[in-house]
Design an enzyme around this catalytic site. Structure first.
Site, short mmCIF file in Angstrom:
data_model
loop_
_atom_site.label_atom_id
_atom_site.label_comp_id
_atom_site.label_asym_id
_atom_site.label_seq_id
_atom_site.Cartn_x
_atom_site.Cartn_y
_atom_site.Cartn_z
N LEU B 64 7.50 -20.03 -78.53
CA LEU B 64 8.91 -19.94 -78.88
C LEU B 64 9.79 -20.40 -77.72
O LEU B 64 10.99 -20.53 -77.86
CB LEU B 64 9.25 -18.51 -79.27
CG LEU B 64 8.29 -17.93 -80.34
CD1 LEU B 64 8.65 -16.49 -80.67
CD2 LEU B 64 8.30 -18.79 -81.60
N ARG B 65 9.16 -20.65 -76.59
CA ARG B 65 9.81 -21.26 -75.41
C ARG B 65 10.79 -20.34 -74.69
O ARG B 65 11.52 -20.79 -73.82
CB ARG B 65 10.54 -22.56 -75.78
CG ARG B 65 9.64 -23.62 -76.40
CD ARG B 65 8.46 -23.97 -75.53
NE ARG B 65 7.79 -25.20 -75.98
CZ ARG B 65 6.60 -25.57 -75.54
NH1 ARG B 65 5.95 -24.83 -74.65
NH2 ARG B 65 6.06 -26.68 -75.97
N ASP B 305 -0.17 -23.70 -83.88
CA ASP B 305 -0.17 -24.06 -82.45
C ASP B 305 1.16 -24.73 -82.11
O ASP B 305 1.22 -25.77 -81.47
CB ASP B 305 -1.35 -24.97 -82.11
CG ASP B 305 -1.58 -25.04 -80.60
OD1 ASP B 305 -1.05 -24.18 -79.87
OD2 ASP B 305 -2.28 -25.96 -80.15
N HIS B 309 9.26 -29.38 -78.44
CA HIS B 309 9.68 -30.05 -77.20
C HIS B 309 11.05 -30.70 -77.39
O HIS B 309 11.40 -31.10 -78.50
CB HIS B 309 8.70 -31.17 -76.84
CG HIS B 309 7.41 -30.68 -76.27
ND1 HIS B 309 7.33 -30.02 -75.07
CD2 HIS B 309 6.14 -30.78 -76.72
CE1 HIS B 309 6.06 -29.72 -74.82
NE2 HIS B 309 5.31 -30.16 -75.80
#
Lengths: 326, 424, 165
Positions: B64-65, B305, B309
């Site tokens: 989820l960054r 997965d 980005h």
């Protein structure tokens, strides 16, 4: 999915030169024949043609290589182009500017051709996909992937000595795994219908499934060199020793180095080639490198004509495509 | 709030149910199925004729960054994407910045997820401090604040002694350990070591980088009896190893990223950086065996997965790009494609997305039994759509499936009985 | 289709007279690819010139590179004599815009500094775009711009005139 490749225009003409793979006999022959016409220019009093007068060629080197850059520079200058040398390895890249930023900046200088060298495989293709359409991109070496101008000067040199490709047997010896030269040369020889290509190296220096490239792998030079017409020695990089791919330079030379005795296994008129710079006593014995069968310096000379040919062909096709689409 | 979902095809793999019926939800829980429960009066009616009604999807691996890489995505943005993709539970591996190796990070993520309110976010704690593979992380503390397992977070532990101790320690607290099947020394590379890597001049990652690591870890499991889950298998030989270990009765499970069921090394041709993933896309036979492994249940879950980005991360020569695919938008449709390809039945596919991962996590989720938390996905199995960057809900638009014609689209997602996504 | 031998005969006569008048005894002939080379070889034999024939492909000197690029079948230029202080006769089949001769002169001077350069052409069809004139001409024709004139060879040289639609 289309198999249309970015380096060809819709009329199948070469507008960039990124890889030999996927080109046809006709494409390669056009380059070789054009190079043949340009070979004599070096003997004239004025070693210059006006063909690219007013064009600007940028040598965009993300990986330092004075030698390769010089041959492109000379080729461009012999065609009357203006040449700009940019060593990005030591400038913007370290300041965190992205590759695309760098491209946009240089594009803004109204250039016509980028000659690109980069440490990453696929970099030249990436750049060709992102430059403005009027710019031609030449690959001067991308990672381990391709070094197509070197391959063309190699087959040019072979053709001058051994034009009978169907009966040609070529041995490529050394670090195939990391060699962009080997990959491009293998494609070029296969496209031109070379009879047999052998790659000779210890297994640590051969890529997995190398035979799918259309070559016969061989681990013993005593078998691999037998009766070949051409021996191509590859440069061995020192850092391979540290990567535990080889125990030592001495052992490599002892097993795979090209000595007079080993060369005697090849045909008596076999030629010896090397993309230079050579490591004397590592991959090749001085007596062979400087011997009568060596064409290493001729390769260097031919490299200028071949690069001139590729530059004039790609820029010419660019002009033509632009004209037709106008 | 009481809801009835009317006339849908209810597929609940946990109970081997595949039937057309009404589903009743009350106070965030499943209240009944088929017959209207006594005294049930619906506040809301969802018509689901010709739709499939199944448990909300559980995704075993989604980045989820947040915290640390908010320029790529946020918990809010990705929870919304999950909801639109029918996913109600996301499992977040510990490789955030900072990593999930202390309770404060877990709490922080939980707070952000709750504020976003569109998906349940579960966390895996780090096995080692800072994921460095040197010192054990405070696993018990992490468990106390809600971590549902512990993981190497994509940074495999090279030192076998440290790994063995980490496994033993996790086993003490009955924690499932989620391992990345990769030998870090053999795993330096950009592509599957095969004919495409040879051709493109990309450094190769041999299959032995995966199987060597699995084989060692299986021996540790045999010694210690710890529950281990191997995340993201990529090779045929890995499937064989896991199958044999399961046949031996070892407590091991595995999952696969859905893109490994559709793509191979061939897709790298042209240096397509969107296909730059870890583990790498491998050969055709590997892809086929992974599908067989999913069908046989050796691989118990299909995950996204998900690795969103920013565009720049993929705009560079192949080796300079960041690996990973943005997968939340396509997890369901790409999984359903396996039905079209006759690799799996529709209920089996749904099992690998719901009850399968729930069992791996040891959670009473992923089913529609009476009393269960009402996480529900309603999708139109026949809807055809085309993936384009602008239809993606994830902030990351890095998908190699752009341009693919897909079938099966979520029409509504319920999280604890509450609608968190409603499409056309 | 017209036989070109008669025109070559006329051109030989003119060129012989010109060389005599100028007192040039040992000129070097340079044919421009492709037709020019065929004609130059015939002139060389008929005039009894011993110096081997020079050949030039002016592809790299053309002024329309930015429009059409390099011809895919370019041949090597070869001047098997020293150009410096030499009397050169440049030979081409058709003189039209004059641009080819402009390019050929540029290429020639990159080999050295000739004593003089004469131009011999089989056909002068007018239509000049640069100030260039031939010293010896087989024949002069007035043709509309839509007509194309081409020398067919290398054995029996024939001129073909076609209207391009």
């Amino acid at each position: 999915m289309s198999d249309y490749h970015i380096q060809l225009d819709r009329q199948d003409r070469l507008v960039h030169f990124l890889t030999v793979e996927g080109l046809t006999h006709r494409h390669l022959t056009e380059i070789l024949d054009t190079a043949e016409s340009l070979r004599g220019v070096a003997e004239r009093r004025i070693k210059k043609l006006p063909t690219l007068h007013g064009k600007t060629v940028v040598n965009l080197f993300f990986e330092a290589s004075t030698r390769t850059r010089t041959t492109f520079e000379l080729a461009a200058k012999r065609l009357s182009a203006d040449v700009l040398n940019l060593n990005i390895a030591t400038s913007s890249a370290v300041k965190g500017e992205s590759l695309l930023d760098t491209l946009r900046n240089i594009e803004a200088m109204q250039c016509d051709m980028f000659v690109v060298r980069h440490e990453q495989s696929g970099a030249a293709e990436f750049i060709a996909r992102h430059v403005k359409p009027h710019i031609a991109v030449l690959n001067a070496g991308d990672g381990r992937h391709a070094h197509p101008t070197q391959a063309m000067l190699d087959v040019f040199t072979i053709r001058r000595h051994k034009p009978d490709f169907p009966n040609l047997s070529v041995a490529i010896v050394g670090d195939i795994l990391h060699s962009r030269v080997a990959r491009s040369l293998i494609h070029a020889l296969n496209i031109l219908g070379a009879g047999e290509i052998r790659v000779i190296a210890p297994r640590t220096l051969l890529p997995a499934q190398v035979e799918t490239l259309g070559v016969h792998p061989c681990h013993d030079p005593r078998q691999g060199l037998r009766d070949v017409d051409v021996v191509v020695m590859l440069r061995l990089q020192r850092e391979r020793m540290e990567g535990a791919l080889l125990p030592s330079e001495a052992e490599f030379f002892q097993r795979y180095g090209l000595t007079e005795e080993r060369l005697a296994l090849a045909k008596p008129d076999a030629i010896v080639m090397h993309p230079a710079p050579i490591n004397r006593g590592v991959e090749i014995d001085s007596r062979v490198a400087d011997g009568p069968q060596s064409v290493i310096l001729e390769q260097v000379t031919n490299g200028i004509a071949v690069r001139m040919a590729i530059m004039s062909i790609t820029l010419g096709h660019h002009a033509r495509s632009t004209e037709e689409n106008a | 709030m009481r809801t009835v979902i009317q006339g849908g095809r209810i597929i609940d793999p946990a109970r081997r149910m595949d039937t057309v019926a009404d589903l009743f939800i009350a106070e965030g829980k499943i209240a009944g199925l088929g017959q209207t429960p006594d005294g049930f009066v619906a506040d809301q009616v969802i018509a689901a004729h010709d739709r499939v009604v199944c448990p909300g999807l559980i995704d075993l691996c989604a980045r989820l960054r947040e915290p640390g890489q908010e320029h790529k995505a946020t918990i809010a943005s990705e929870s919304a994407a999950a909801a639109a993709g029918g996913i109600t539970t996301l499992v977040c591996p510990p490789d955030t910045e900072p990593p999930i190796d202390e309770p404060a990070v877990v709490e922080w993520i939980r707070r952000r997820a709750k504020a976003a309110g569109q998906a349940r976010v579960l966390t895996l704690g780090a096995l080692t401090h800072r994921l460095r593979g040197e010192r054990l992380a405070e696993m018990a503390a992490l468990q106390d604040v809600g971590c549902i397992g512990v993981s190497d977070g994509g940074h495999p532990i090279a030192n076998s002694r440290v790994l063995r101790r980490a496994l033993e320690y996790a086993a003490t607290f009955n924690l499932t350990v989620f391992l990345t099947p990769l030998d870090p020394d053999l795993g330096h590379g950009l592509a599957h070591e095969g004919q495409v890597a040879a051709r493109l001049g990309l450094s190769g990652i041999p299959v032995a980088a995966e199987t060597g690591s699995i084989a060692r870890n299986l021996e540790l499991v045999r010694d210690l009896g710890v529950r281990v889950h191997f995340g993201r298998l990529s090779s045929a030989r890995a499937v064989d190893l896991i199958a044999r270990a399961q046949a031996d009765g070892l407590p091991v499970t595995a999952d696969v990223a859905v893109h490994h069921l559709h793509l191979t090394e061939i897709d790298l041709i042209g240096f397509d950086s969107r296909c730059h993933v870890r583990p790498p896309l491998r050969g055709l036979r590997d892809k086929d065996t992974l599908r067989t492994g999913v069908a046989a249940g050796v691989i118990g879950a299909i995950c996204s997965d998900h690795q969103p980005h920013e565009p720049d991360a993929k705009l560079a020569p192949f080796g300079d790009t960041e690996p990973g695919i943005s997968g939340l938008d396509t997890l369901l449709a790409l999984s359903l494609r396996l039905v079209r390809d006759e690799a799996l039945s529709l209920p089996a596919v749904i099992e690998r997305l719901t009850w399968g991962p729930a069992r791996i996590l040891g959670l009473d989720r992923g089913h529609l039994g009476v009393g269960a938390i009402a996480d529900v996905c309603i999708f139109d199995p026949d809807a055809e759509w085309r993936l384009e960057p602008d239809v993606m809900r994830s902030r990351g638009q890095n998908s190699p499936f752009t341009g693919w014609e897909l079938q099966g689209r979520v029409v509504q997602t319920l999280l604890e009985g509450r609608s968190v996504f409603a499409g056309r | 289709m017209g036989n070109a031998e008669f025109l070559i005969e006329a051109l030989t006569g003119q060129l012989r007279e010109l060389l005599t008048r100028r007192g040039i005894t040992d000129p070097a002939l340079v044919g421009i690819h492709t037709g020019g080379v065929w004609i130059a070889e015939r002139l060389r034999q008929r005039l009894g010139i011993t110096t081997p024939l020079g050949q030039m492909d002016i592809a790299f000197y053309r002024d329309d590179f930015s429009r059409i690029g390099v011809h895919p079948q370019v041949r090597p230029s070869e001047l098997p004599f020293d150009v410096d202080n030499r009397h050169i006769v440049l030979v081409d089949d058709v003189l039209y815009t004059g641009r080819t001769i402009r390019a050929a002169l540029n290429e020639l001077f990159d080999y050295g500094r000739p004593a003089s350069v004469l131009l011999a052409v089989l056909v002068d069809r007018g239509g000049r775009e640069v100030p260039i004139e031939a010293n010896a001409v087989g024949t002069r024709l007035q043709l509309p711009a839509s007509d194309q004139i081409e020398l067919i060879g290398p054995d029996h040289l024939q001129l073909r005139i076609q209207t391009v639609p």
